[in-house]
Design an enzyme around this catalytic site. Structure first.
Site, mmCIF file in Angstrom:
data_model
loop_
_atom_site.group_PDB
_atom_site.id
_atom_site.type_symbol
_atom_site.label_atom_id
_atom_site.label_comp_id
_atom_site.label_asym_id
_atom_site.label_seq_id
_atom_site.Cartn_x
_atom_site.Cartn_y
_atom_site.Cartn_z
ATOM 1 N N LYS A 1 0.859 -1.186 0.000
ATOM 2 C CA LYS A 1 0.000 0.000 0.000
ATOM 3 C C LYS A 1 0.893 1.233 0.000
ATOM 4 C CE LYS A 1 -3.492 2.507 2.586
ATOM 5 N NZ LYS A 1 -4.567 2.402 3.570
ATOM 6 N N LYS B 1 -2.327 -1.494 -3.774
ATOM 7 C CA LYS B 1 -3.161 -0.297 -3.709
ATOM 8 C C LYS B 1 -2.309 0.949 -3.783
ATOM 9 C CE LYS B 1 -6.072 1.962 -0.340
ATOM 10 N NZ LYS B 1 -6.517 1.951 1.020
HETATM 11 C C1 PBG Z 1 -6.978 3.805 5.617
HETATM 12 C C2 PBG Z 1 -7.516 3.490 4.283
HETATM 13 C C3 PBG Z 1 -7.395 4.344 3.187
HETATM 14 C C4 PBG Z 1 -8.065 3.732 2.134
HETATM 15 C C5 PBG Z 1 -8.577 2.520 2.587
HETATM 16 N N1 PBG Z 1 -8.216 2.376 3.928
HETATM 17 C C6 PBG Z 1 -6.789 5.685 3.070
HETATM 18 C C7 PBG Z 1 -5.505 5.986 3.715
HETATM 19 O O1 PBG Z 1 -4.629 5.133 3.858
HETATM 20 O O2 PBG Z 1 -5.349 7.145 4.103
HETATM 21 C C8 PBG Z 1 -8.178 4.345 0.776
HETATM 22 C C9 PBG Z 1 -9.244 3.857 -0.109
HETATM 23 C C10 PBG Z 1 -9.571 4.760 -1.219
HETATM 24 O O3 PBG Z 1 -8.915 5.802 -1.450
HETATM 25 O O4 PBG Z 1 -10.534 4.433 -1.934
HETATM 26 N N2 PBG Z 1 -6.671 2.781 6.458
#
Ligand code: PBG
Length: 320
Positions: free
Chosen positions: A190, A244
């Site tokens: 991520k 992601k």
């Molecule tokens: C946070 C989380 C995020 C997303 C899913 N879980 C955002 C972040 O890490 O700040 C992003 C999902 C999206 O942008 O659609 N745990």
């Protein structure tokens, strides 16, 4: 080369990949205390729904046979604090929503996010100590959060926080509490991405959040590091792997799938949705074709499935 592209039947015969409804996971935003669903400004067509309209909202996904949905809470400011105590409340919104959905739609897989950012007053994914997100202290909370979600009927825990060692810790916690069938879908690679902006609006974590998550999420410059992350999470017991964001990181998906023959998922995140939905809304891109092409790309890269806000739309297009 063009003979095999000459007509539709040959194109169908030689197609190497296909997208089906079985590939779709639908992320849903739930909000405490609202009657009618409310729109998310930066995500045209996406709604935040209250507990009362949740079953109605999910009914369509059930009818379309979408295999799984992922739940994300928009937490009111009064339920947020430095310890993220609402994360471990067995009666929090996610746990209540899971019980409703499990009873109503037993055939739909429920994916619960394990991370503290919806519940911290600073918007980070863990407990802050002198401005730094403390890893091990955060793990203990993630384990309790995950066990509560499994108790409430969540089938797949998806840790999205990028703390080190969380997969092993959560697996041990789930096993110790008897949740031996609860799967772990690790957000293994991520990235610290600008494409999460609309999501942070949607769950209301943007307001207080300052800075970035670069001390725990990955550097977009790195690819080999993603393979290292995936190797560690698999060794710790991850059942499925996620990359992601999605579209800007297709190379990572491809490399992960080449190296590890395990189920890999992509998250077509909020910013990717906003780009496509915004351009579609203006008539700059063709709705049906661009949605399906963007999702098929994940199959070609090697994904088993995709988390996408387009899931119900795509399911309808695929059925047509
Ligand atoms: C946070 C989380 C995020 C997303 C899913 N879980 C955002 C972040 O890490 O700040 C992003 C999902 C999206 O942008 O659609 N745990």
């Amino acid at each position: 080369m063009r003979r095999n592209r000459h007509d539709a039947f040959t194109r169908r015969l030689v197609a190497e990949n296909a997208l089906s409804v079985d590939d779709l996971i639908w992320p849903i935003f739930i909000k405490e205390g609202i009657g009618e669903p409310e729109p998310v400004a930066s995500m045209p067509g996406v709604l935040r729904v209250g507990l009362h309209s949740l079953a109605r909202h999910v009914e369509e996904a059930a009818r379309l046979r979408i295999p799984a949905i992922a739940l994300f809470p928009a937490t009111p400011p009064e339920h947020k604090n430095a310890q993220a105590s609402e994360a471990v409340n067995p009666e929090n919104l996610i746990c209540r929503a899971s019980r409703v959905l499990k009873a109503e739609f037993p055939q739909i897989g429920l994916i619960g996010d394990s991370a503290l950012d919806p519940y911290t007053d600073h918007g980070h994914d863990g407990i802050l100590r002198e401005g730094y997100v403390a890893n091990d202290e955060t793990l203990e909370i993630l384990v309790r959060q995950s066990v509560n979600q499994a108790d409430a009927g969540i089938d797949i825990i998806a840790p999205s926080d990028m703390m080190d060692g969380r997969i092993a810790a959560i697996r041990a916690g789930l096993d110790a509490s008897g949740h031996i069938h609860t799967r772990l879908m690790s957000y293994a690679a991520k990235y610290a991405s600008a494409f999460y902006g609309p999501f942070r609006d949607a769950i209301g974590s943007a307001g207080a959040f300052k800075g970035d998550k670069k001390t725990y999420q990955m550097d977009p410059a790195n690819a080999e590091e993603a393979l290292h992350e995936v190797a560690l999470d698999l060794a710790e017991g991850a059942d499925m792997i996620m990359v992601k964001p999605g579209m800007p990181y297709l190379d990572i998906i491809c490399r992960v799938k080449e190296k590890f023959q395990v189920p890999v998922f992509a998250y077509q995140v909020s910013g990717e949705y906003a780009m496509l939905a915004g351009a579609i809304e203006r008539g700059w891109l063709d709705h049906d074709r661009v949605i399906l092409e963007s999702l098929l790309a994940f199959k070609r890269a090697g994904c088993s499935g995709v988390l996408t806000y387009f899931a119900p739309t795509a399911a309808k297009l695929l059925r047509a």
